[in-house]
Each structure stands twice: as C-alpha cells, then as structure tokens.
Design an enzyme around this catalytic site. Structure first.
Site, mmCIF file in Angstrom:
data_model
loop_
_atom_site.group_PDB
_atom_site.id
_atom_site.type_symbol
_atom_site.label_atom_id
_atom_site.label_comp_id
_atom_site.label_asym_id
_atom_site.label_seq_id
_atom_site.Cartn_x
_atom_site.Cartn_y
_atom_site.Cartn_z
ATOM 1 N N LYS A 122 0.862 -1.192 0.000
ATOM 2 C CA LYS A 122 0.000 0.000 0.000
ATOM 3 C C LYS A 122 0.886 1.226 0.000
ATOM 4 O O LYS A 122 2.014 1.172 0.490
ATOM 5 C CB LYS A 122 -0.883 0.026 1.254
ATOM 6 C CG LYS A 122 -2.138 0.851 1.108
ATOM 7 C CD LYS A 122 -3.251 0.028 0.502
ATOM 8 C CE LYS A 122 -4.493 0.801 0.222
ATOM 9 N NZ LYS A 122 -5.616 -0.090 -0.071
ATOM 10 N N ASP A 162 -6.961 4.211 -4.671
ATOM 11 C CA ASP A 162 -7.644 4.068 -3.381
ATOM 12 C C ASP A 162 -8.274 5.450 -3.168
ATOM 13 O O ASP A 162 -8.453 6.214 -4.142
ATOM 14 C CB ASP A 162 -6.645 3.689 -2.273
ATOM 15 C CG ASP A 162 -7.333 3.145 -1.017
ATOM 16 O OD1 ASP A 162 -7.666 1.956 -0.982
ATOM 17 O OD2 ASP A 162 -7.552 3.925 -0.064
HETATM 18 N N1 GLU Z 1 -7.362 0.094 -3.028
HETATM 19 C C1 GLU Z 1 -8.087 -1.101 -3.340
HETATM 20 C C2 GLU Z 1 -8.124 -2.004 -2.127
HETATM 21 O O1 GLU Z 1 -8.182 -1.526 -1.012
HETATM 22 C C3 GLU Z 1 -7.632 -1.757 -4.624
HETATM 23 C C4 GLU Z 1 -6.174 -2.163 -4.678
HETATM 24 C C5 GLU Z 1 -5.720 -2.651 -6.048
HETATM 25 O O2 GLU Z 1 -6.526 -2.743 -6.961
HETATM 26 O O3 GLU Z 1 -4.518 -2.953 -6.155
HETATM 27 O O4 GLU Z 1 -8.169 -3.211 -2.209
#
Ligand code: GLU
Length: 448
Positions: A122, A162
């Site tokens: 992340k 996100d």
């Molecule tokens: N931000 C999204 C999550 O919390 C998607 C992450 C992604 O697609 O890599 O899962």
C-alpha cells in the site's frame, strides 16, 4: 499473541490503526497457530507484521500560483510471499505511516483470498487533492512517480487507486512512469480502457461487495431484492455499490462525504445516481448538493466526534463504503437495534473492534472488508493478466470472473470458519484462510 502485539506496539509506536488491524487478525489466528506448531516455530506471524520494505520520500511540487509545497510519499511493501506487491495508493491529508501499515497488512490477507497470485502493499501521500486544479494534481503525481518509479514494476510492485486516487491520477502516474522508464507495461492497474485498463475495474469493488452480500443472504434463503440499504461514502466504491443494488431491485437510501450525509426516502434510482456520478467525478462537488437538487432528500451535517447519524436511518442492510472506523460501537448497537440483518464492508476496516463484536454477538451477517471488498483488487489481478496476455476480455467475461471470485471467497470463508468451530463467522474464516495461504508459501520459501 500478547507478546506479539506488545512488540508491534513497541516497534511502531503511535500507529493505532496498524495495532487495531494486527490485534483483530491475531485474535482469530490463535486456533490455527495451536493446530500448526510450525507456524509458531517459524515465527510466521512475527515475520508477517514486519514489512519486507518501507519506502518514504519527499514529494516537492509547485502550485498554480508558483508556491512550493512539500508532501511525504510512501510505499509499504508488506509481503511478496504469493506474488508481486499489490495494493492501492491513497492521497488524503490523514495519510501517515500507521494508516498505510494497516492498509498494507489487510491487503496481504485480502489478496490471498482472491485466489490470484498477488502479494500485499500500500502507498500514498498526505497530499490533499480536494480543491486542487488538474494541473496541480498532474504536477504532484509526476513528482510522486519520479521517486516511486525506481521501486516498482510489473513483476515487483503494482500500485492502483484508493481514496483520492482515481483514473485521472492513475493516468498522470502512468504517463510519468512510461516517460522515465521508456516502457509501456502493466505497472499500475485501474488504467483507462484504451491504454491497458480492464472493463469492470471501476465497478469492481462496489459490485463485488454487493455480490458478497447476496452470497451471505442466500445462506439464510433470502435475497437483496426489496431490501432498504444504507450506503456511506459517495466515491467509486459507494457509486457502484448503489448501481448494483439498483440493478438487483434493492433500495439504496443514503450517501455521504466527510461533511455530512443525505437520506433519500424515495430511494436513489438510476437517474439520481447518474447525477451523483457527474457531481463527484466531473464537477468534484459535495454531497450536500444532492438535497438541493432532490428536495425530498434531507441533508445532515457530520457532528465532530459524535455518533454518525447515517447509521440511525432504519434499514435492512448496511454497506459502509467510505473509510476506516466510520462505524463506532454505538453505531453498531443502533444498527442492530434497528434490525439490520447484514453489513458488507466496501471500505477497509470501517467498523471499530467494539462494533464488530456487536455484529457478531447479534448474529448479523457481517462481511469484513478484506473479504467483502476484495472484488476491486481481484479485477486488478485480472487487469494484470490481460496486460500480460495483451488481450481484452469482454464486460461479461470480467463480470462473470468477478462473480466467481466473490462466490469462491464466500465459500472459503464459510468452510474455514466451519473447520475452526466458528460456523458463520466471516471474520474467523477470512483471517484464517488468508493467513494459511501466505503462511504455507512462507514455509516453502525459507526464512526470508
Ligand atoms: N485500493 C483497493 C483495495 O483496497 C484496490 C487495490 C488494487 O486494486 O490494487 O483493495
């Protein structure tokens, strides 16, 4: 487990959301660690709560008036046991190390549940895109990627969106990566269709959460049709959760942003939703305007530190799709008292631990984020497959795969919970199933 938690707190002081996420997972893992002594001997969980790598960097940029700003950029590469690091980027003033540590930790388990080969990561920044012009956002994204590009790649780490990072930001980030690396690759997901994106990716998290809710309801012989639903948030996840609810004949009645929420007793229909999408995605306005445009709806401003009155609106199902810790213990008690039968989390960790306990005690069908919102990252995984194969699947094909993945996550949670004597407990099921997959890979790969 207590020593493990104490270590996490000592090593990451002040990172309260991270402590919260670790405590919740650790509690569920006691029986699995008792049953598999090798997990303890090999210190699997101790290794999992320590990121493989944390990158922090300066992001300087110039605003439209020529003023210089400095933000902080992050990427947490938590685990690559089952695939390249994968997870979104969040641009929001609340971003700090602890918030991203919790999100990266959750992502490891979530990604493992999708059945696809993705590790967990992340990243993001404390940059606030609210009120910034397109050019300011572009300059910020370019500066952010100028540093991030040296750490990521389609086989190493694949970021996505996100909160605060949508297709506009992904476009600017991708453009800068391509320019510096001289390489057109699937290094980011959530791309526009014309340049490597996947159909259904924008819809995936919201649709997936509703598919998961349908699966949960089916275990009690019920359907979503005709159910009154509370949805919080008004961004990408909330918008497509509402769209799918409308398609399935349910009645979504609320939406929110950080300033307040709207309640539309007539229900949000397709036409109103299109208006909301234009408001949020094109005009970048506030949800307050909904009540001005549709006068039967009421607007309630957020009370700081107070009970979130959105959760006091009578309904059958709740879909928290805004942000972490948006349902307090009292909110959960109100939902239970109002007879809510299902809570499916489109956001990451939207319910505080006390609230989760309330739902579980009351026998509410409770789908935690790492299971219920895994559809987004799952379709990111499908976007990576299409990029690698240089093909594009149809809308129907991706949607069918998304449905299949959500059904499989649901089945895995149920079966695992059953196996560990906690039938119907999706928290236990999701945490254990996600953990076991990663733990087995770690055992195979030695002490790294
Ligand atoms: N931000 C999204 C999550 O919390 C998607 C992450 C992604 O697609 O890599 O899962």
């Amino acid at each position: 487990m207590e020593t493990l938690l104490a270590d996490a707190v000592a090593r990451s002081p002040g990172e309260t959301e991270f402590h919260q996420a670790v405590a919740e997972v650790a509690e569920s893992l006691v029986p699995v660690i008792d049953r598999h002594p090798r997990y303890r001997e090999q210190r699997i969980l101790d290794r999992l709560i320590e990121p493989e790598r944390v990158i922090m960097f300066r992001v300087p940029w110039v605003d439209d008036h020529g003023e210089i700003h400095v933000n902080r950029g992050y990427r947490i590469e938590m685990s690559s046991a089952i695939g390249p690091y994968k997870g979104g980027l969040r641009f929001h003033p609340s971003v700090y190390l602890g918030l991203l540590m919790f999100l990266a930790f959750e992502q490891v388990f979530k990604n493992a549940l999708t059945t696809l080969p993705m590790g967990g990561g992340k990243g993001g920044s404390d940059f606030d895109p609210k009120g910034r012009s397109d050019l300011e956002v572009m300059r910020f994204c370019q500066s952010f990627m100028t540093e991030l590009q040296r750490h990521i790649g389609p086989f190493t780490d694949v970021p996505a969106g996100d909160i605060g990072v949508g297709s506009r930001e992904i476009g600017y980030l991708f453009g800068q990566y391509k320019r510096i690396r001289n390489e057109f690759s699937g290094v980011l997901t959530g791309k526009e269709l014309e340049w490597g994106g996947s159909l259904i990716r924008p819809e995936a998290t919201g649709y997936g959460t509703v598919y998961f809710a349908e699966e949960m309801l089916e275990t009690r012989g019920e359907g979503i049709e005709g159910k009154t639903c509370l949805v919080s948030g008004s961004g990408n996840v909330a918008q497509y959760a509402v769209e799918k609810l409308i398609m399935l004949g349910a009645k979504p009645v609320t939406l929110s942003d950080s300033d307040g929420f709207v309640h539309d007793p007539d229900g949000i229909d397709d036409e109103k939703l299109q208006w909301v999408m234009d408001l949020k995605n094109v005009r970048r306005g506030r949800i307050l305007e909904y009540a001005e445009r549709f006068p039967r709806a009421t607007y309630t401003p957020t009370i700081p530190e107070g009970r979130n009155r959105l959760w006091a609106v009578p309904a059958d199902c709740a879909f928290p799709c805004a942000t972490q810790n948006e349902i307090s213990g009292d909110d959960a008690a109100t939902l239970v008292a109002n007879g809510v039968v299902l809570v499916a989390e489109g956001a990451n960790m939207p319910t505080v631990p006390e609230g989760v306990d309330r739902f579980r005690e009351a026998g509410v069908l409770y789908g935690p984020g790492k299971a219920a919102n895994a559809g987004g990252v799952a379709v990111s995984g499908l976007e990576m497959s299409q990029d690698a194969l240089r093909i594009t699947w149809t809308r129907e094909e991706v949607d069918l795969r998304l449905r299949g993945i959500m059904a499989s996550i649901h089945r895995t949670c149920r079966e695992t919970a059953e196996e560990y004597d906690a039938p119907g407990d999706y928290v236990v099921g999701a945490n254990i199933a996600g953990f076991v997959k990663v733990a087995e890979a770690m055992l195979d790969q030695g002490i790294v």
